[in-house]
Design an enzyme around this catalytic site. Structure first.
Site, PDB file in Angstrom:
ATOM      1  CD  GLU A  21      41.393  43.109  35.139  1.00 50.66           C
ATOM      2  OE1 GLU A  21      42.299  44.035  34.733  1.00 50.66           O
ATOM      3  OE2 GLU A  21      41.259  42.591  36.230  1.00 50.66           O
ATOM      4  CG  ASP A  52      40.646  42.971  40.403  1.00 49.93           C
ATOM      5  OD1 ASP A  52      40.872  43.542  39.211  1.00 49.93           O
ATOM      6  OD2 ASP A  52      41.418  42.736  41.146  1.00 49.93           O
ATOM      7  CG  ASP A  83      42.853  48.539  34.887  1.00 50.15           C
ATOM      8  OD1 ASP A  83      43.161  49.153  35.938  1.00 50.15           O
ATOM      9  OD2 ASP A  83      41.927  47.683  34.959  1.00 50.15           O
TER      10      ASP A  83
END
Length: 513
Positions: free
Chosen positions: A256, A226, A339
């Protein structure tokens, strides 16, 4: 240096699961029923709470509510997941947390009890591995949460806490729950619920490295990281890779990162990133002006403005030139995630857009990633709507599901779709044609596997004719779609003509394997 990436990822099709929303177990003990036992541990499967205040399963999701999905439920759906052709699962965070998305980590060594705890995860991991399905976990290592023990100690003891230097403390007192006073500590996105680690502290770095090692030793097959770009400490991700790969050289490390990722894809850090550059281009070409702008404006990938075939071809060539080929083969390609809004909603409900974008993804170098529910046409706007529960079977779009199954099966059947050369052949108007080519020289024979893929994003039939002699294409069968195919020769020149119906695509075998 020679870039090395996990071989299995090149042949993987991922399924992204948001654990609170996918499935709620039907086989968990409660006070009113007989106990259900794990076949291996002989321990009863128990939910942490017998009467928790879950939101109604079918109601629209909220930012803070829990639906009560769990790992036992996911395990009960492995038959379905396997039937899709999925051979890898990426889970959004599963560790103990005070949020339904679990990006607010409380304890990195404990799977959230609401999901079933470490015991449930171990059984699920073993069950997935028994089906040759890999499992990748989400690692949130830039920040923790206010409930993380070390930060909580700082809140209790202030400057006397032994963990002060673990975080970016700027002054006293700390204000974790009010916006009326300065927070006095660094937090991700200025969200006070997410205190940032001080990665320059060697103890913090070692703590995170040991977490990564612990779960790799536990048996997971990799980490999705992340917001890794937020960690600026020199050498951090190089050490992370070295420590993880020392335990399992085939572990997958994917970051990410939404844009140009050359900084992290040099062969010393990540094996790939979530390929939002591909997602934006594929949606802009497949959906065009059908894109619902309010569903994409808040994100920094570009599914808009619409792209014609030549523009799409240029973006794809730029993308393929960014990274080494070995990295291209282990990118995590996607069309939607937790997301973003879901593809069906972004495309305004247009099923052809979904099918065309899926065709582009399933035939592109790198590992495709299907966001749970997208394969059955699930709608969902931007967060929290993108995190709806997996729908009842009666609500599935069978046409979209059939498209996914066919394309995944073809990807598994033809290695050229996974590791073959990518070559653009034609890009005019709204018709885009490319080939995936794999030449294998074995001991006794020469295998020449070639597939031609055509996508017509326009609303009228599109025809293209081009020479194929230099490519050594051979007449073959249509594997997917309904295009009209003609082979003809003009002197020594062999031509191939394709007439592709509107808003459709096809896959044509043109090799002599």
């Amino acid at each position: 240096m020679q870039v090395q990436t996990p071989d299995w990822v090149k042949h993987a099709v991922f399924y992204q699961i948001f654990p609170d929303r996918f499935a709620k177990s039907k086989q968990i003990s409660d006070a009113k029923s007989k106990q259900i036992y794990d076949a291996k541990s002989k321990q009863p499967r128990k939910r942490l709470f017998q009467s928790a205040s879950w939101e109604d399963w079918e109601a629209m999701p909220t930012l803070q509510g829990y639906k009560g999905g769990d790992l036992w439920g996911i395990m009960e759906q492995l038959d379905y997941i396997e039937s899709l052709g999925i051979n890898a699962i990426y889970f959004t965070p599963i560790f103990q947390s005070a949020s339904n998305h679990r990006y607010h980590t409380h304890d990195y060594y404990q799977v959230d009890p609401m999901l079933g705890g470490n015991a449930a995860f171990k059984e699920l991991l073993d069950a997935a591995h028994s089906r040759n399905i890999k499992v990748v976990l989400d690692g949130v290592f830039n920040h923790s949460s206010r409930g993380f023990f070390f930060f909580h100690d700082v809140l209790e003891n202030g400057p006397y806490s032994p963990w002060v230097n673990w975080f970016k403390i700027e002054g006293w007192p700390l204000a974790p729950y009010t916006g009326d006073a300065p927070a006095n500590y660094g937090s991700w996105g200025e969200n006070r619920a997410l205190p940032e680690f001080n990665h320059d502290n060697p103890d913090v770095r070692e703590y995170i490295m040991e977490i990564a090692e612990y779960w790799i030793e536990f048996g997971i097959d990799g980490w999705r990281l992340d917001v890794p770009f937020e960690i600026k400490t020199p050498g951090f991700w190089q050490e992370f890779r070295d420590r993880v790969k020392a335990i399992n050289p085939e572990a997958y490390i994917v970051g990410e990162v939404w844009g140009d990722s050359r900084e992290w894809l040099d062969g010393t850090q990540f094996d790939g990133v979530m390929n939002y550059i591909f997602a934006g281009a594929a949606i802009a070409f497949a959906a065009g002006d059908r894109v619902v702008l309010e569903q994409v404006q808040s994100r920094d990938y570009q599914p808009y403005p619409p792209l014609f075939a030549a523009e799409y071809a240029a973006k794809i060539q730029d993308l393929l030139a960014l990274y080494p080929w070995e990295i291209q083969l282990t990118q995590l390609n996607l069309l939607a995630s937790h997301d973003t809004a879901r593809l069906m909603t972004i495309a305004g409900g247009d099923k052809d857009s979904v099918k065309l974008a899926t065709l582009l993804m399933m035939t592109f170098p790198g590992a495709p990633s299907v966001y749970y529910g997208d394969e059955v046409g699930l709608f969902g706007g931007i967060d929290p709507d993108s995190r709806r529960v997996f729908p009842l079977e009666s609500a599935w779009d069978r046409e979209i599901l059939d498209t996914h199954k066919k394309l995944i099966a073809l990807r598994h059947q033809y290695p050229c779709l996974r590791i073959g050369e990518y070559k653009t052949l034609y890009a005019q108007g709204e018709l885009y044609i490319f080939a995936r080519i794999l030449n294998n020289q074995s001991e006794n024979e020469f295998e020449n596997e070639k597939l031609l893929i055509a996508v017509n994003a326009g609303t009228a039939s599109a025809k293209a004719t081009f020479g194929v002699a230099e490519l050594d294409f051979q007449p073959g069968k249509l594997l997917y779609g309904d295009a009209e195919v003609e082979w003809n020769e003009e002197g020594e020149i062999q031509n191939l003509s394709l007439n592709v119906p509107p808003r459709s695509g096809c896959i044509l075998a043109v090799g002599n394997k």
